[in-house]
Design a protein around this motif. Structure first.
Motif, PDB file in Angstrom:
ATOM      1  N   MET A   1      -8.518   1.074  -0.164  1.00  0.00           N
ATOM      2  CA  MET A   1      -8.226  -0.135  -0.936  1.00  0.00           C
ATOM      3  C   MET A   1      -9.058  -1.312  -0.441  1.00  0.00           C
ATOM      4  SD  MET A   1      -4.170  -0.231  -1.966  1.00  0.00           S
ATOM      5  CE  MET A   1      -4.518  -1.457  -3.234  1.00  0.00           C
TER       6      MET A   1
ATOM      7  N   ARG B   1     -12.309  -3.785  -2.618  1.00  0.00           N
ATOM      8  CA  ARG B   1     -11.907  -5.152  -2.971  1.00  0.00           C
ATOM      9  C   ARG B   1     -12.993  -5.988  -3.629  1.00  0.00           C
ATOM     10  NH1 ARG B   1      -8.606  -6.254   2.619  1.00  0.00           N
ATOM     11  NH2 ARG B   1      -6.684  -5.178   1.982  1.00  0.00           N
TER      12      ARG B   1
ATOM     13  N   SER C   1      -7.113  -2.670  -6.413  1.00  0.00           N
ATOM     14  CA  SER C   1      -7.720  -3.327  -5.248  1.00  0.00           C
ATOM     15  C   SER C   1      -8.463  -4.600  -5.618  1.00  0.00           C
ATOM     16  CB  SER C   1      -8.678  -2.363  -4.550  1.00  0.00           C
ATOM     17  OG  SER C   1      -7.990  -1.227  -4.076  1.00  0.00           O
TER      18      SER C   1
ATOM     19  N   LYS D   1      -5.245   2.742   2.934  1.00  0.00           N
ATOM     20  CA  LYS D   1      -5.469   1.312   3.169  1.00  0.00           C
ATOM     21  C   LYS D   1      -6.961   1.015   3.337  1.00  0.00           C
ATOM     22  CE  LYS D   1      -2.618  -0.505   6.256  1.00  0.00           C
ATOM     23  NZ  LYS D   1      -1.759  -0.554   7.475  1.00  0.00           N
TER      24      LYS D   1
ATOM     25  N   SER E   1      -4.169  -6.734   5.338  1.00  0.00           N
ATOM     26  CA  SER E   1      -3.523  -5.897   4.326  1.00  0.00           C
ATOM     27  C   SER E   1      -3.837  -6.428   2.932  1.00  0.00           C
ATOM     28  CB  SER E   1      -2.006  -5.873   4.541  1.00  0.00           C
ATOM     29  OG  SER E   1      -1.439  -7.123   4.155  1.00  0.00           O
ATOM     30  N   HIS E   2      -3.460  -5.678   1.922  1.00  0.00           N
ATOM     31  CA  HIS E   2      -3.728  -6.058   0.532  1.00  0.00           C
ATOM     32  C   HIS E   2      -3.165  -7.443   0.217  1.00  0.00           C
ATOM     33  CE1 HIS E   2      -4.551  -5.213  -3.702  1.00  0.00           C
ATOM     34  NE2 HIS E   2      -3.334  -5.630  -4.000  1.00  0.00           N
TER      35      HIS E   2
ATOM     36  N   GLU F   1       0.819  -1.208   0.000  1.00  0.00           N
ATOM     37  CA  GLU F   1       0.000   0.000   0.000  1.00  0.00           C
ATOM     38  C   GLU F   1       0.855   1.262   0.000  1.00  0.00           C
ATOM     39  OE1 GLU F   1      -2.572  -3.130   2.150  1.00  0.00           O
ATOM     40  OE2 GLU F   1      -0.451  -2.625   1.924  1.00  0.00           O
TER      41      GLU F   1
END
Length: 367
Positions: free
Chosen positions: A67, A71, A120, A64, A146-147, A43
């Motif tokens: 994103m 999703r 995302s 964050k 987190s991503h 990120e």
């Protein structure tokens, strides 16, 4: 003068990335990529590339959150998943869903906001299709992860203590100046088409075996070699048959690819007993020490081994590349269209002139 493949031709000024192919260095907006891979997050590095500055703590937290909010796929797009064949290439799956997603997304949004939205949703598309194709229940995105953590969780339904290795790899793959796929995105962007079309075009370029598609061919090659003591035999056979050795050579790097150096160190530390890693290391040692074609390992050699060790299917490797590189693609599109000029090169015509048109009834069937 014709420059085949546009080698060495500069098409724009950019402050995003500097690639020093002679000395093997790669910088994102002035910071060495190794430092970002070691210390930053997906990120934070994405924010850095898109906005041109490192975020403050509050800026990063808001980024964050955004994103994580982006999703999920629209319901209309998700319905299509269950009508797809289960043996598609993951790059083609990304192209399908981005085309659908883009058709439902308006064109009035800020480009950076669209870039965040596009990046995302990449992991969701891949994880959903993976689980659907394996007959497994889909796992919804988790906003508390987190991503990269969320991606792994959606794929396999569990956390992984080595997830930081995947995040570092994604940071290393995020950007690489005006490569083939980035150029494809810029050509489309220069027509003032929408961002989704730019990314679909970039995906098409990335899929080729001379670009991102090479990563999927590395593990089968290492398995073909079979053992460290067969490396020399394999290389000599490739030279005799004029066969490309996958994971080696680069259009710009004339020495070690710094990303390959970083990933080799990661594998040495975390997967020292990996058979594929040992064969890859031996292959590198033989080719470099014997100056075979003066080529060096590129990022595909060791990223593919890392992806393999983390459990990802091989036909997803190029799509994993794209999951990172979408940040670089969109960063370049944002930068280029801010001072846009339609990209329209020309060719040197070498065909005949003033050729007579012959009516079809007078044409000789034998040529």
């Amino acid at each position: 003068m014709i420059q085949k493949g546009l080698e060495g031709v500069k098409i724009c000024e950019s402050s995003i990335c500097y690639l020093d192919g002679i000395n093997g260095r790669l910088y994102y907006r002035g910071i060495p990529v190794e430092e970002l891979a070691e210390k930053s997050t997906f990120e934070e590095t994405a924010y850095f590339l898109w906005y041109g500055k490192l975020p403050t703590k509050s800026e990063l937290e808001e980024f964050k959150r955004k994103m994580a909010d982006y999703r999920e796929l629209p319901d209309e797009a998700l319905e299509i998943l269950y009508h797809l064949p289960k043996d598609l290439h993951y790059i083609d799956v990304l192209k399908i869903f981005l085309s659908i997603h883009g058709s439902m997304d308006g064109n009035d949004e800020d480009l950076r906001e669209k870039a965040i939205r596009v990046a995302s949703v990449f992991p969701t598309i891949l994880a959903y299709y993976y689980r659907y194709s394996k007959g497994k229940e889909l796992i919804k995105p988790r906003k508390d992860l987190s991503h990269v953590e969320n991606f792994y969780y959606m794929m396999f339904g569990e956390r992984n203590e080595k997830i930081r290795l995947l995040e570092s790899a994604f940071i290393l793959l995020m950007e690489q100046d005006i490569n083939a796929s980035t150029f494809a995105a810029l050509v489309i962007a220069s027509t003032l088409s929408d961002l989704y079309s730019c990314i679909v075009g970039a995906l098409g370029a990335l899929k080729g075996p001379l670009h991102g598609g090479a990563s999927e061919k590395v593990p089968p090659m290492l398995e073909e070699i079979g053992s460290e003591d067969r490396v020399e035999e394999f290389v000599q056979k490739c030279l005799k048959e004029k066969r490309k050795i996958m994971g080696f050579g680069h259009r710009v790097y004339k020495t070690y690819d710094p990303r390959a150096v970083f990933l080799k160190r990661v594998l040495q530390e975390h997967f020292p007993d990996s058979k594929l890693f040992r064969i890859a290391s031996k292959l590198e040692e033989y080719i470099v020490s014997n100056k075979i074609k003066n080529i060096y390992p590129n990022v595909d050699l060791y990223s593919s081994v890392l992806f393999e060790e983390l459990g990802f299917p091989r036909n997803m490797f190029t799509a994993l590349f794209a999951t990172a590189r979408v940040v670089g693609w969109t960063a370049h599109v944002i930068e280029y269209v801010s001072d846009n000029k339609l990209i329209r090169p020309t060719s040197e015509y070498v065909g005949p002139m003033d050729v007579e048109y012959i009516p079809i009834e007078r044409r000789d069937e034998n040529g």
